[in-house]
Design a protein around this motif. Structure first.
Motif, PDB file in Angstrom:
ATOM      1  N   ASP A  94       0.806  -1.270  -0.080  1.00 39.68           N
ATOM      2  CA  ASP A  94       0.102   0.086   0.142  1.00 39.68           C
ATOM      3  C   ASP A  94       0.739   1.299  -0.030  1.00 39.68           C
ATOM      4  O   ASP A  94       0.465   2.421  -0.565  1.00 39.68           O
ATOM      5  CB  ASP A  94      -0.891   0.055   1.141  1.00 39.68           C
ATOM      6  CG  ASP A  94      -2.339  -0.807   0.849  1.00 39.68           C
ATOM      7  OD1 ASP A  94      -2.375  -1.418  -0.261  1.00 39.68           O
ATOM      8  OD2 ASP A  94      -3.071  -0.827   1.801  1.00 39.68           O
ATOM      9  N   ILE A  95       1.999   1.366   0.507  1.00 39.28           N
ATOM     10  CA  ILE A  95       3.080   2.511   0.607  1.00 39.28           C
ATOM     11  C   ILE A  95       4.010   2.268  -0.226  1.00 39.28           C
ATOM     12  O   ILE A  95       4.535   3.235  -1.133  1.00 39.28           O
ATOM     13  CB  ILE A  95       3.654   2.536   2.146  1.00 39.28           C
ATOM     14  CG1 ILE A  95       4.273   3.835   2.040  1.00 39.28           C
ATOM     15  CG2 ILE A  95       4.337   1.297   2.711  1.00 39.28           C
ATOM     16  CD1 ILE A  95       3.712   5.342   1.955  1.00 39.28           C
ATOM     17  N   MET A  96       4.438   1.037  -0.645  1.00 46.83           N
ATOM     18  CA  MET A  96       5.603   0.784  -1.478  1.00 46.83           C
ATOM     19  C   MET A  96       5.187   1.092  -3.052  1.00 46.83           C
ATOM     20  O   MET A  96       6.132   1.507  -3.797  1.00 46.83           O
ATOM     21  CB  MET A  96       6.174  -0.540  -1.418  1.00 46.83           C
ATOM     22  CG  MET A  96       7.016  -0.519  -0.078  1.00 46.83           C
ATOM     23  SD  MET A  96       8.306  -1.788  -0.160  1.00 46.83           S
ATOM     24  CE  MET A  96       8.888  -2.043   1.342  1.00 46.83           C
ATOM     25  N   LYS A  97       3.882   0.803  -3.214  1.00 49.02           N
ATOM     26  CA  LYS A  97       3.488   1.056  -4.934  1.00 49.02           C
ATOM     27  C   LYS A  97       3.511   2.632  -5.163  1.00 49.02           C
ATOM     28  O   LYS A  97       3.572   2.557  -6.334  1.00 49.02           O
ATOM     29  CB  LYS A  97       1.997   0.564  -4.835  1.00 49.02           C
ATOM     30  CG  LYS A  97       1.054   1.563  -4.096  1.00 49.02           C
ATOM     31  CD  LYS A  97      -0.387   1.062  -3.973  1.00 49.02           C
ATOM     32  CE  LYS A  97      -1.433   2.057  -3.333  1.00 49.02           C
ATOM     33  NZ  LYS A  97      -2.752   1.571  -3.411  1.00 49.02           N
ATOM     34  N   TYR A  98       3.739   3.304  -4.332  1.00 47.43           N
ATOM     35  CA  TYR A  98       4.044   4.918  -4.694  1.00 47.43           C
ATOM     36  C   TYR A  98       5.681   4.869  -5.036  1.00 47.43           C
ATOM     37  O   TYR A  98       6.047   6.002  -5.662  1.00 47.43           O
ATOM     38  CB  TYR A  98       3.632   5.793  -3.532  1.00 47.43           C
ATOM     39  CG  TYR A  98       2.010   5.681  -3.335  1.00 47.43           C
ATOM     40  CD1 TYR A  98       1.360   6.156  -4.414  1.00 47.43           C
ATOM     41  CD2 TYR A  98       1.769   5.210  -2.273  1.00 47.43           C
ATOM     42  CE1 TYR A  98      -0.095   6.337  -4.154  1.00 47.43           C
ATOM     43  CE2 TYR A  98       0.405   5.187  -1.866  1.00 47.43           C
ATOM     44  CZ  TYR A  98      -0.452   5.697  -2.792  1.00 47.43           C
ATOM     45  OH  TYR A  98      -1.826   5.704  -2.759  1.00 47.43           O
ATOM     46  N   GLY A  99       6.452   4.233  -4.732  1.00 43.65           N
ATOM     47  CA  GLY A  99       7.848   4.164  -5.098  1.00 43.65           C
ATOM     48  C   GLY A  99       8.159   3.983  -6.604  1.00 43.65           C
ATOM     49  O   GLY A  99       7.765   3.198  -7.210  1.00 43.65           O
ATOM     50  N   TYR A 100       9.289   4.778  -7.318  1.00 42.22           N
ATOM     51  CA  TYR A 100       9.552   4.695  -8.522  1.00 42.22           C
ATOM     52  C   TYR A 100      10.102   3.366  -8.754  1.00 42.22           C
ATOM     53  O   TYR A 100       9.691   2.689  -9.960  1.00 42.22           O
ATOM     54  CB  TYR A 100      10.636   5.755  -8.851  1.00 42.22           C
ATOM     55  CG  TYR A 100      11.659   5.448 -10.070  1.00 42.22           C
ATOM     56  CD1 TYR A 100      11.056   5.789 -11.223  1.00 42.22           C
ATOM     57  CD2 TYR A 100      12.808   4.908  -9.880  1.00 42.22           C
ATOM     58  CE1 TYR A 100      12.073   5.450 -12.376  1.00 42.22           C
ATOM     59  CE2 TYR A 100      13.629   4.684 -10.857  1.00 42.22           C
ATOM     60  CZ  TYR A 100      13.034   4.979 -12.111  1.00 42.22           C
ATOM     61  OH  TYR A 100      13.848   4.697 -13.399  1.00 42.22           O
ATOM     62  N   HIS A 101      10.955   2.679  -7.959  1.00 44.04           N
ATOM     63  CA  HIS A 101      11.608   1.572  -8.274  1.00 44.04           C
ATOM     64  C   HIS A 101      10.603   0.381  -8.485  1.00 44.04           C
ATOM     65  O   HIS A 101      10.502  -0.453  -9.436  1.00 44.04           O
ATOM     66  CB  HIS A 101      12.676   1.094  -7.216  1.00 44.04           C
ATOM     67  CG  HIS A 101      13.616   0.003  -7.502  1.00 44.04           C
ATOM     68  ND1 HIS A 101      13.829  -0.300  -8.839  1.00 44.04           N
ATOM     69  CD2 HIS A 101      14.043  -0.872  -7.097  1.00 44.04           C
ATOM     70  CE1 HIS A 101      14.809  -1.213  -8.961  1.00 44.04           C
ATOM     71  NE2 HIS A 101      14.955  -1.830  -7.756  1.00 44.04           N
ATOM     72  N   LEU A 102       9.673   0.292  -7.507  1.00 46.63           N
ATOM     73  CA  LEU A 102       8.684  -0.698  -7.603  1.00 46.63           C
ATOM     74  C   LEU A 102       7.816  -0.702  -8.730  1.00 46.63           C
ATOM     75  O   LEU A 102       7.631  -1.522  -9.357  1.00 46.63           O
ATOM     76  CB  LEU A 102       7.918  -0.879  -6.342  1.00 46.63           C
ATOM     77  CG  LEU A 102       6.939  -1.874  -5.987  1.00 46.63           C
ATOM     78  CD1 LEU A 102       6.597  -2.522  -4.618  1.00 46.63           C
ATOM     79  CD2 LEU A 102       5.491  -1.544  -6.831  1.00 46.63           C
ATOM     80  N   ARG A 103       7.421   0.637  -9.130  1.00 48.80           N
ATOM     81  CA  ARG A 103       6.757   0.752 -10.234  1.00 48.80           C
ATOM     82  C   ARG A 103       7.355   0.303 -11.417  1.00 48.80           C
ATOM     83  O   ARG A 103       6.839  -0.298 -12.383  1.00 48.80           O
ATOM     84  CB  ARG A 103       6.363   2.295 -10.585  1.00 48.80           C
ATOM     85  CG  ARG A 103       5.251   2.971  -9.477  1.00 48.80           C
ATOM     86  CD  ARG A 103       4.480   3.870  -9.882  1.00 48.80           C
ATOM     87  NE  ARG A 103       5.371   5.027 -10.426  1.00 48.80           N
ATOM     88  CZ  ARG A 103       5.824   5.996  -9.563  1.00 48.80           C
ATOM     89  NH1 ARG A 103       5.820   6.105  -8.476  1.00 48.80           N
ATOM     90  NH2 ARG A 103       6.671   6.803 -10.225  1.00 48.80           N
TER      91      ARG A 103
END
Length: 241
Positions: free
Chosen positions: A195-204
């Motif tokens: 829920d929080i990490m999905k906003y990160g550039y690397h994960l996307r």
């Protein structure tokens, strides 16, 4: 004990590491891969900075005793045996093998802190094991986030927060503001880190490249109860040193 966190390895130097524990985090995906490989029976992992260095080093090993693994720009390196996906490092491939490993961020972070007295590898997969190891030594500790392309990365700092939370339940300690911030980012989302990490550039970026299963695996907390440790340029589990 004092805990200090660095958002990337670029901002640290040797004097920051002297006589301290160092935890290197590259959750997506290098430290997760190394932890998985060792849990699944790899003999050791040798992190190197450059592709050419990995190929040159491999010439010192018998053909059936090593594997080349890693990535550049999140993709498998041409001619290598394995990519930077933890799902590839299964027992039937890695058991008993030396993994010569190079990645864009994680292995460079490990090389940068190699002069420290003790270097351990952290990720979500082994957050509690790392916290227990640190709590027993009760020494000042530095967390070094690998980051992405030399910049702050959500996935690493939130993992730092997970380790902070596990450590907090074991011992009392002081910390800098970034360590506290990592905890406050982690805590509200501890039951669904995506829920929080999905906003990160690397994960996307990894999602766009088709690595959704890798992400799911790497966001699993406490899957493994091992502590990888870097010593003399080689990573093994802490009990193997």
């Amino acid at each position: 004990m004092f805990l200090q966190t660095y958002e990337t390895y670029n901002s640290i130097n040797d004097r920051d590491l002297k006589e301290k524990n160092v935890i290197v985090i590259d959750t997506l995906r290098a430290t997760s891969v190394i932890t998985t490989a060792l849990f699944n029976g790899a003999k050791e992992v040798i992190p190197v900075s450059e592709v050419e260095e990995a190929i040159e080093l491999s010439k010192n090993f018998d053909k059936d005793t090593f594997l080349l693994g890693g990535e550049r720009n999140s993709q498998k390196i041409e001619g290598f045996d394995l990519s930077n996906s933890p799902l590839e490092y299964v027992p039937e491939k890695v058991k008993g093998k030396t993994i010569i490993f190079t990645t864009t961020n994680g292995t460079r972070a490990l090389k940068k802190v190699a002069s420290a007295e003790e270097v351990i590898l952290g990720c979500l997969l082994n957050a509690s094991a790392v916290a227990r190891y640190i709590s027993k030594s009760n020494k000042d500790t530095v967390i070094v986030c690998a980051g992405t392309e030399g910049k702050f990365s959500f996935d690493d700092i939130i993992t730092a927060g997970a380790i902070y939370e596990k450590l907090k339940s074991l011992i009392d300690f002081e910390s800098d503001d970034l360590s506290k911030a990592s905890y406050f980012l982690y805590k509200p989302h501890e039951n669904n880190l995506y829920d929080i990490m999905k906003y990160g550039y690397h994960l996307r970026r990894l999602e766009e490249l088709g690595y959704a299963e890798d992400i799911k695996f790497c966001l699993t907390v406490d899957k493994f109860d091992i502590v990888p440790k870097l010593k003399n340029g080689i990573v093994r589990t802490s009990q193997d040193f």
